[in-house]
Design a protein around this motif. Sequence first.
Motif, PDB file in Angstrom:
ATOM      1  N   THR A  73     -12.362  -1.580 -17.669  1.00 21.31           N
ATOM      2  CA  THR A  73     -13.142  -0.382 -17.354  1.00 21.31           C
ATOM      3  C   THR A  73     -12.297   0.695 -16.677  1.00 21.31           C
ATOM      4  N   GLY A  74     -11.050   0.369 -16.347  1.00 19.63           N
ATOM      5  CA  GLY A  74     -10.173   1.362 -15.724  1.00 19.63           C
ATOM      6  C   GLY A  74     -10.327   1.477 -14.228  1.00 19.63           C
ATOM      7  N   VAL A  75     -11.106   0.584 -13.615  1.00 19.39           N
ATOM      8  CA  VAL A  75     -11.243   0.617 -12.153  1.00 19.39           C
ATOM      9  C   VAL A  75      -9.891   0.361 -11.509  1.00 19.39           C
ATOM     10  N   ILE A  76      -9.169  -0.642 -12.013  1.00 19.24           N
ATOM     11  CA  ILE A  76      -7.773  -0.818 -11.607  1.00 19.24           C
ATOM     12  C   ILE A  76      -6.916  -0.595 -12.846  1.00 19.24           C
ATOM     13  N   GLY A  77      -5.755  -0.025 -12.648  1.00 14.77           N
ATOM     14  CA  GLY A  77      -4.877   0.261 -13.773  1.00 14.77           C
ATOM     15  C   GLY A  77      -3.801   1.243 -13.381  1.00 14.77           C
ATOM     16  N   THR A  78      -3.166   1.797 -14.401  1.00 17.34           N
ATOM     17  CA  THR A  78      -2.089   2.761 -14.175  1.00 17.34           C
ATOM     18  C   THR A  78      -2.424   4.124 -14.766  1.00 17.34           C
ATOM     19  N   ASN A  79      -3.686   4.313 -15.163  1.00 17.92           N
ATOM     20  CA  ASN A  79      -4.087   5.555 -15.821  1.00 17.92           C
ATOM     21  C   ASN A  79      -4.407   6.701 -14.864  1.00 17.92           C
ATOM     22  N   SER A  80      -4.564   6.406 -13.575  1.00 15.92           N
ATOM     23  CA  SER A  80      -4.819   7.456 -12.584  1.00 15.92           C
ATOM     24  C   SER A  80      -4.335   6.978 -11.219  1.00 15.92           C
ATOM     25  N   VAL A  81      -4.207   7.924 -10.325  1.00 22.12           N
ATOM     26  CA  VAL A  81      -3.780   7.586  -8.962  1.00 22.12           C
ATOM     27  C   VAL A  81      -4.816   6.691  -8.285  1.00 22.12           C
ATOM     28  N   LYS A  82      -6.087   6.994  -8.504  1.00 20.07           N
ATOM     29  CA  LYS A  82      -7.163   6.205  -7.899  1.00 20.07           C
ATOM     30  C   LYS A  82      -7.145   4.767  -8.421  1.00 20.07           C
ATOM     31  N   ALA A  83      -7.003   4.609  -9.744  1.00 23.12           N
ATOM     32  CA  ALA A  83      -6.983   3.266 -10.334  1.00 23.12           C
ATOM     33  C   ALA A  83      -5.764   2.484  -9.859  1.00 23.12           C
ATOM     34  N   LEU A  84      -4.637   3.152  -9.721  1.00 17.13           N
ATOM     35  CA  LEU A  84      -3.427   2.496  -9.221  1.00 17.13           C
ATOM     36  C   LEU A  84      -3.608   2.078  -7.767  1.00 17.13           C
ATOM     37  N   SER A  85      -4.217   2.952  -6.978  1.00 20.83           N
ATOM     38  CA  SER A  85      -4.483   2.642  -5.573  1.00 20.83           C
ATOM     39  C   SER A  85      -5.417   1.443  -5.443  1.00 20.83           C
ATOM     40  N   TYR A  86      -6.469   1.411  -6.254  1.00 21.95           N
ATOM     41  CA  TYR A  86      -7.383   0.274  -6.242  1.00 21.95           C
ATOM     42  C   TYR A  86      -6.668  -1.005  -6.674  1.00 21.95           C
ATOM     43  N   GLY A  87      -5.770  -0.880  -7.644  1.00 18.75           N
ATOM     44  CA  GLY A  87      -5.015  -2.044  -8.105  1.00 18.75           C
ATOM     45  C   GLY A  87      -4.106  -2.604  -7.023  1.00 18.75           C
ATOM     46  N   VAL A  88      -3.418  -1.722  -6.307  1.00 16.66           N
ATOM     47  CA  VAL A  88      -2.548  -2.161  -5.212  1.00 16.66           C
ATOM     48  C   VAL A  88      -3.382  -2.843  -4.128  1.00 16.66           C
ATOM     49  N   PHE A  89      -4.523  -2.237  -3.797  1.00 16.13           N
ATOM     50  CA  PHE A  89      -5.420  -2.829  -2.796  1.00 16.13           C
ATOM     51  C   PHE A  89      -5.864  -4.219  -3.249  1.00 16.13           C
ATOM     52  N   TYR A  90      -6.311  -4.329  -4.493  1.00 19.68           N
ATOM     53  CA  TYR A  90      -6.811  -5.600  -5.019  1.00 19.68           C
ATOM     54  C   TYR A  90      -5.722  -6.673  -5.017  1.00 19.68           C
ATOM     55  N   TYR A  91      -4.538  -6.331  -5.520  1.00 17.07           N
ATOM     56  CA  TYR A  91      -3.488  -7.343  -5.615  1.00 17.07           C
ATOM     57  C   TYR A  91      -2.877  -7.690  -4.261  1.00 17.07           C
ATOM     58  N   ASN A  92      -2.903  -6.778  -3.301  1.00 18.06           N
ATOM     59  CA  ASN A  92      -2.491  -7.136  -1.941  1.00 18.06           C
ATOM     60  C   ASN A  92      -3.456  -8.175  -1.369  1.00 18.06           C
ATOM     61  N   CYS A  93      -4.748  -7.987  -1.621  1.00 23.77           N
ATOM     62  CA  CYS A  93      -5.740  -8.975  -1.162  1.00 23.77           C
ATOM     63  C   CYS A  93      -5.536 -10.305  -1.868  1.00 23.77           C
ATOM     64  N   LYS A  94      -5.323 -10.243  -3.166  1.00 23.40           N
ATOM     65  CA  LYS A  94      -5.212 -11.463  -3.965  1.00 23.40           C
ATOM     66  C   LYS A  94      -3.915 -12.222  -3.677  1.00 23.40           C
ATOM     67  N   ALA A  95      -2.800 -11.529  -3.657  1.00 24.33           N
ATOM     68  CA  ALA A  95      -1.500 -12.206  -3.522  1.00 24.33           C
ATOM     69  C   ALA A  95      -1.140 -12.538  -2.080  1.00 24.33           C
ATOM     70  N   PHE A  96      -1.524 -11.674  -1.143  1.00 21.37           N
ATOM     71  CA  PHE A  96      -1.077 -11.843   0.238  1.00 21.37           C
ATOM     72  C   PHE A  96      -2.214 -12.165   1.196  1.00 21.37           C
ATOM     73  N   SER A  97      -3.404 -12.407   0.669  1.00 22.22           N
ATOM     74  CA  SER A  97      -4.577 -12.800   1.471  1.00 22.22           C
ATOM     75  C   SER A  97      -4.939 -11.777   2.535  1.00 22.22           C
TER      76      SER A  97
END
Length: 106
Positions: free
Chosen positions: A35-59
């Motif tokens: 759905t593009g919520v996380i991704g590389t297509n916009s600054v917002k989606a990239l920011s959400y992706g970084v937030f999500y993967y920081n939570c997932k990978a680093f708890s």
Amino acid sequence: MHRKEMVFFSTIGVGIHRQRADPIIEEDEDCLWGTGVIGTNSVKALSYGVFYYNCKAFSFRGGDEHRHLSTEQYTIKLENNQKVLEFRDRQSKNLHGGLKQGRVEP
């Protein structure tokens, strides 16, 4: 609250159940990407992706861990001919850096 009250409430089930969020399953993560919520297509989606993967990978648990994050906490290393991202935590809910943890490296 007195001890007798605490014992009474715990016997009837008050305060003994922890609130937990449901885990994100693979299909949910695919939906976030699709759905593009996380991704590389916009600054917002990239920011959400970084937030999500920081939570997932680093708890990461709360917003403070994200706000106080710095690039010095990340190191890219080469292990077995592959790049590996290493994260060094400062202090968190479970690691306060007190006297008893003085010799523990985060």
